[in-house]
Structure formats: C-alpha cells, structure tokens
Design an enzyme around this catalytic site. Structure first.
Site, PDB file in Angstrom:
ATOM      1  N   GLY A  70       0.816  -1.157  -0.008  1.00  0.00           N
ATOM      2  CA  GLY A  70       0.166   0.077  -0.083  1.00  0.00           C
ATOM      3  C   GLY A  70       0.702   1.133   0.023  1.00  0.00           C
ATOM      4  N   CYS A  71       0.321   2.202   0.535  1.00  0.00           N
ATOM      5  CA  CYS A  71       1.016   3.675   0.444  1.00  0.00           C
ATOM      6  C   CYS A  71       2.308   3.441   1.314  1.00  0.00           C
ATOM      7  CB  CYS A  71      -0.072   4.686   1.197  1.00  0.00           C
ATOM      8  SG  CYS A  71       0.936   6.202   1.098  1.00  0.00           S
ATOM      9  N   PHE A  72       3.482   3.828   0.540  1.00  0.00           N
ATOM     10  CA  PHE A  72       4.705   3.621   1.284  1.00  0.00           C
ATOM     11  C   PHE A  72       4.793   4.494   2.643  1.00  0.00           C
ATOM     12  CE2 PHE A  72       6.424   5.937  -2.881  1.00  0.00           C
ATOM     13  CZ  PHE A  72       5.643   7.134  -2.393  1.00  0.00           C
TER      14      PHE A  72
END
Length: 250
Positions: A70-72
């Site tokens: 997902g979003c880093f």
C-alpha cells in the site's frame, strides 16, 4: 466524497508543495475524515506465527529487503520504528527506471508498486521476522491491488527478494500462513524477484514522522505504529531511523 476522492486529494497535494496549499488540503481532508474512519482506517493488525523457515545471518554487516504494502508512507514509518533496521526508504519497484516517478506510478500503469527498501542488521533481526511484522502490522496481505482507501496495482502487496534465499523464505511463509488459515482470506502477496528499487522523491521520505497530524496519516498509519508497539514490544524503537538523518550522517 468516497475513498477514491480522499486519495485524489492526497495524491494531488505534493504536486503543489506549498505550505498554504498543504494546509488547505489537510483542512479539507480533516473535514471529511471522520466520515470514513470505518472504511479508510488502518487494517486490523493480528498476532501471527513466526516463519517456520527463516534466513540465517551471513558474515556481512547488513542486508536489504524490499517490501510493498500500500502507500509507502505507513510501511516506511513502521519499519523505521523496528530495532535492527538501519534505514527504510520509500520508493518504487516492479517497473523500469524511466517510469519511477510519482506522477507516473500513480496512474497504475507502470508496473511499479509503492515500496520500501529496508536495510537491516541480520544479526539483530532476521528477514523472516521482518516478514512477520510486514504481514502482521504493516498491511493486510489479503487485499488484492488495494490497501484501505488506496486502489490500483501500485498499492499491491508484493515482496521483491534481493536473493534466492529471501525468495524461498517468503514463499514458504506465505504457504505456511495460507495452510494454517491465519487470515480470513487467502494471502495474495506476490513474490517478484529480480526487480530494481528506485528511491522516491524527497517529499515522500519520512512523511509519517514529519506530518503526524496529516489526516491520512492519523487515520491509516499511526495505528500501525501503535500496533507494532503492542504486538512486537521487543522490536519497537521509539526514535525512528530517518532518511534525512542518514543522509546528513547523523
């Protein structure tokens, strides 16, 4: 406004990169955040068994793992708080160098996933234990091509092994978790060997630490840090190891 709209605001914000615009974007998100806590909040962490197959530390001083979930912002933040981690850098893996730019990766058409390169001391923490934290706290490995409010192949659950032994450990662990039915659904994490990692733009680095009040971080990512501290208290470090500090030699 739906989850996709929240993501659109979040993704558009770094493009303007001005304090006034940032404040306006954050205020707009804050106004709608409470409507979406049920659907956009961090996935529930869970206690999972340690890997039955793990990597043995070699004679070298450090090793590198590359993980996507997902979003880093959140994944980086989690591993920056893990003992034995030397550095954690947000970036892109899975596509080619020319496409390793945020605006291009955000289209979902580059083959890249938002990823984190984790340099760790294998004498302090094993690769398998990093994967245990990854599957337990950092993301939900049963979500195919999305995490929370973010959707697209750039948010896929993926492991980019840097050697054959890492690939074997990752495959054995995924098989172990699926066979034991640890999760309510099948682990869909992909193992993608021989992929190059490219560091993300500076404004993405250390985002969780530098923007702790940003609504997306509050809703989706700070709970992951609390879960890390709760489930893996011996691995938790209060002071994160930051990209900025490593770059300045501190």
């Amino acid at each position: 406004m739906n989850g996709a709209s929240i993501d659109t605001i979040r993704r558009r914000l770094p493009r303007v990169a001005r304090p006034v615009a940032f404040a306006a974007g954050a205020a707009l998100l804050a106004g709608v955040a409470f409507q979406f806590i049920g659907s956009a909040s961090a996935e529930d962490a869970r206690v999972i068994p340690a890997p039955a197959v793990d990597e043995k530390p070699g004679s070298g001083g450090s090793e590198t793992a590359v993980l996507a979930g997902g979003c880093f912002w959140g994944v980086q933040g989690v591993f920056q708080h893990v003992n034995g981690v030397v550095s954690a850098t947000s970036g892109y893996a899975g596509g080619n160098k020319d496409a390793a730019h945020y605006e291009m990766v955000s289209t979902g058409d580059t083959g890249h996933a938002e990823s984190v390169r984790i340099v760790f001391d294998p004498h302090k923490i094993s690769y398998g234990h990093l994967l245990q934290i990854y599957f337990s706290v950092a993301h939900d490995p049963t979500e195919l091509n999305y995490q929370g409010p973010d959707s697209g192949t750039q948010y896929r659950s993926a492991i980019f092994p840097t050697n054959a032994e890492q690939a074997n450990v990752a495959k054995a662990y995924i098989d172990q978790l699926n066979h034991a039915k640890v999760f309510d659904a099948t682990v869909v994490t992909k193992i993608e060997p021989a992929r190059q990692f490219y560091a993300a733009e500076d404004y993405h680095q250390d985002f969780l630490t530098t923007h702790p009040n940003y609504p997306y971080i509050v809703i989706n990512d700070l709970p992951k840090i609390k879960n890390l501290q709760r489930i893996f208290p011996k691995d938790y470090r209060a002071d994160p190891v930051l990209v900025e500090a490593n770059a300045s030699g501190k």
